[in-house]
Write a protein that holds these residues in place. Structure first.
Motif, PDB file in Angstrom:
ATOM      1  N   ARG A  27      -8.796   3.589   4.794  1.00 34.30           N
ATOM      2  CA  ARG A  27      -7.606   4.384   5.110  1.00 34.30           C
ATOM      3  C   ARG A  27      -6.498   4.106   4.099  1.00 34.30           C
ATOM      4  N   VAL A  28      -6.324   2.841   3.764  1.00 35.86           N
ATOM      5  CA  VAL A  28      -5.279   2.473   2.810  1.00 35.86           C
ATOM      6  C   VAL A  28      -5.584   3.094   1.445  1.00 35.86           C
ATOM      7  N   GLN A  29      -6.826   3.069   1.047  1.00 36.70           N
ATOM      8  CA  GLN A  29      -7.212   3.630  -0.244  1.00 36.70           C
ATOM      9  C   GLN A  29      -6.986   5.142  -0.266  1.00 36.70           C
ATOM     10  N   LYS A  30      -7.326   5.840   0.826  1.00 39.48           N
ATOM     11  CA  LYS A  30      -7.099   7.280   0.896  1.00 39.48           C
ATOM     12  C   LYS A  30      -5.612   7.606   0.817  1.00 39.48           C
ATOM     13  N   GLU A  31      -4.795   6.807   1.509  1.00 39.41           N
ATOM     14  CA  GLU A  31      -3.355   7.035   1.476  1.00 39.41           C
ATOM     15  C   GLU A  31      -2.814   6.852   0.065  1.00 39.41           C
ATOM     16  N   LEU A  32      -3.309   5.838  -0.634  1.00 39.78           N
ATOM     17  CA  LEU A  32      -2.858   5.621  -2.002  1.00 39.78           C
ATOM     18  C   LEU A  32      -3.260   6.789  -2.902  1.00 39.78           C
ATOM     19  N   GLU A  33      -4.448   7.318  -2.715  1.00 36.55           N
ATOM     20  CA  GLU A  33      -4.897   8.453  -3.513  1.00 36.55           C
ATOM     21  C   GLU A  33      -4.066   9.692  -3.221  1.00 36.55           C
ATOM     22  N   GLU A  34      -3.726   9.912  -1.951  1.00 34.65           N
ATOM     23  CA  GLU A  34      -2.926  11.075  -1.578  1.00 34.65           C
ATOM     24  C   GLU A  34      -1.510  10.958  -2.117  1.00 34.65           C
ATOM     25  N   ASN A  35      -0.973   9.763  -2.126  1.00 29.75           N
ATOM     26  CA  ASN A  35       0.408   9.552  -2.553  1.00 29.75           C
ATOM     27  C   ASN A  35       0.519   9.295  -4.048  1.00 29.75           C
ATOM     28  N   ALA A  36      -0.581   9.313  -4.785  1.00 30.69           N
ATOM     29  CA  ALA A  36      -0.528   9.020  -6.216  1.00 30.69           C
ATOM     30  C   ALA A  36       0.296  10.071  -6.954  1.00 30.69           C
ATOM     31  N   GLY A  37       0.184  11.336  -6.574  1.00 32.63           N
ATOM     32  CA  GLY A  37       0.937  12.404  -7.227  1.00 32.63           C
ATOM     33  C   GLY A  37       2.389  12.437  -6.787  1.00 32.63           C
ATOM     34  N   ALA A  38       2.658  12.041  -5.560  1.00 34.16           N
ATOM     35  CA  ALA A  38       4.021  12.074  -5.036  1.00 34.16           C
ATOM     36  C   ALA A  38       4.782  10.815  -5.442  1.00 34.16           C
ATOM     37  N   GLU A  39       6.117  10.875  -5.314  1.00 35.65           N
ATOM     38  CA  GLU A  39       6.949   9.714  -5.660  1.00 35.65           C
ATOM     39  C   GLU A  39       6.828   8.652  -4.573  1.00 35.65           C
ATOM     40  N   LYS A  40       6.944   7.399  -4.971  1.00 35.29           N
ATOM     41  CA  LYS A  40       6.873   6.276  -4.034  1.00 35.29           C
ATOM     42  C   LYS A  40       8.251   6.040  -3.416  1.00 35.29           C
ATOM     43  N   GLU A  41       8.277   5.692  -2.127  1.00 33.60           N
ATOM     44  CA  GLU A  41       9.548   5.485  -1.436  1.00 33.60           C
ATOM     45  C   GLU A  41      10.128   4.109  -1.738  1.00 33.60           C
ATOM     46  N   SER A  42       9.272   3.111  -1.694  1.00 33.96           N
ATOM     47  CA  SER A  42       9.804   1.762  -1.891  1.00 33.96           C
ATOM     48  C   SER A  42       9.632   1.320  -3.337  1.00 33.96           C
ATOM     49  N   SER A  43      10.515   0.462  -3.790  1.00 30.09           N
ATOM     50  CA  SER A  43      10.479  -0.013  -5.170  1.00 30.09           C
ATOM     51  C   SER A  43       9.321  -0.987  -5.385  1.00 30.09           C
ATOM     52  N   SER A  44       8.876  -1.651  -4.339  1.00 26.03           N
ATOM     53  CA  SER A  44       7.772  -2.595  -4.492  1.00 26.03           C
ATOM     54  C   SER A  44       6.478  -1.860  -4.852  1.00 26.03           C
ATOM     55  N   ASP A  45       6.290  -0.670  -4.275  1.00 27.90           N
ATOM     56  CA  ASP A  45       5.113   0.118  -4.610  1.00 27.90           C
ATOM     57  C   ASP A  45       5.161   0.554  -6.070  1.00 27.90           C
ATOM     58  N   SER A  46       6.326   0.991  -6.549  1.00 24.55           N
ATOM     59  CA  SER A  46       6.441   1.444  -7.928  1.00 24.55           C
ATOM     60  C   SER A  46       6.259   0.268  -8.886  1.00 24.55           C
ATOM     61  N   ASP A  47       6.727  -0.924  -8.490  1.00 23.76           N
ATOM     62  CA  ASP A  47       6.530  -2.111  -9.323  1.00 23.76           C
ATOM     63  C   ASP A  47       5.052  -2.418  -9.469  1.00 23.76           C
ATOM     64  N   GLU A  48       4.324  -2.333  -8.350  1.00 20.92           N
ATOM     65  CA  GLU A  48       2.885  -2.600  -8.401  1.00 20.92           C
ATOM     66  C   GLU A  48       2.181  -1.572  -9.275  1.00 20.92           C
ATOM     67  N   GLU A  49       2.605  -0.305  -9.167  1.00 23.18           N
ATOM     68  CA  GLU A  49       1.979   0.749  -9.947  1.00 23.18           C
ATOM     69  C   GLU A  49       2.250   0.562 -11.433  1.00 23.18           C
TER      70      GLU A  49
END
Length: 160
Positions: A27-49
């Motif tokens: 589920r987590v992997q699918k969510e990451l794939e779906e949100n890959a095109g969209a902007e990330k809400e939290s800065s921690s996610d963008s840092d990891e990316e």
């Protein structure tokens, strides 16, 4: 020799993932794939990316390659051609294997043609064998006819 107090790795117990854990990871992997095109809400996610992007770039260009642009004169780069530039009607050069395969097929066809005409040694031998068999069968048929005629003649004499 084995050291005292230390055990090998072969006797360890196996660890299995439970189905709930596998479902959660998927589920987590699918969510990451779906949100890959969209902007990330939290800065921690963008840092990891961004750190994963940096890692992939460093993998691509490691060593001196990342510092200096190197041109290898022996390297032949693949140039992509447009569909309009491709010449489909141009004769394609065959590989050695393909040429040999075509030659093999042609020689086999030539041999079969000669064989059917009776011009090969094998065909002559086959025809000679067939002629011998045909003669033997004719002789056997004559013998049977003669025996049958003799029996008929004997039966005719016995009836009279």
């Amino acid at each position: 020799m084995p050291r005292g107090g230390k055990k090998g790795h072969k006797g360890r117990g196996k660890q299995f993932s439970n189905p709930e854990e596998i479902d959660r990871q998927m589920r987590v992997q699918k969510e990451l794939e779906e949100n890959a095109g969209a902007e990330k809400e939290s800065s921690s996610d963008s840092d990891e990316e961004s750190s994963s992007d940096e890692e992939s770039e460093s993998r691509r260009r490691s060593g001196v390659e990342g510092l200096i642009e190197i041109e290898n004169p022996n390297r032949v780069s693949q140039k992509s051609k447009k569909v309009t530039e491709l010449d489909v009607a141009a004769p394609r050069e065959l590989s050695r294997r393909e040429r040999e395969e075509i030659e093999k097929q042609k020689s086999k066809e030539r041999y079969m043609k000669l064989h059917l005409e009776g011009k090969t040694e094998q065909a002559r031998a086959d025809l000679a064998r067939l002629a011998i068999i045909k003669k033997q069968r004719e002789e056997a048929a004559k013998k049977r006819d003669d025996l049958r005629k003799e029996k008929d003649a004997e039966e005719a004499k016995a009836k009279r």
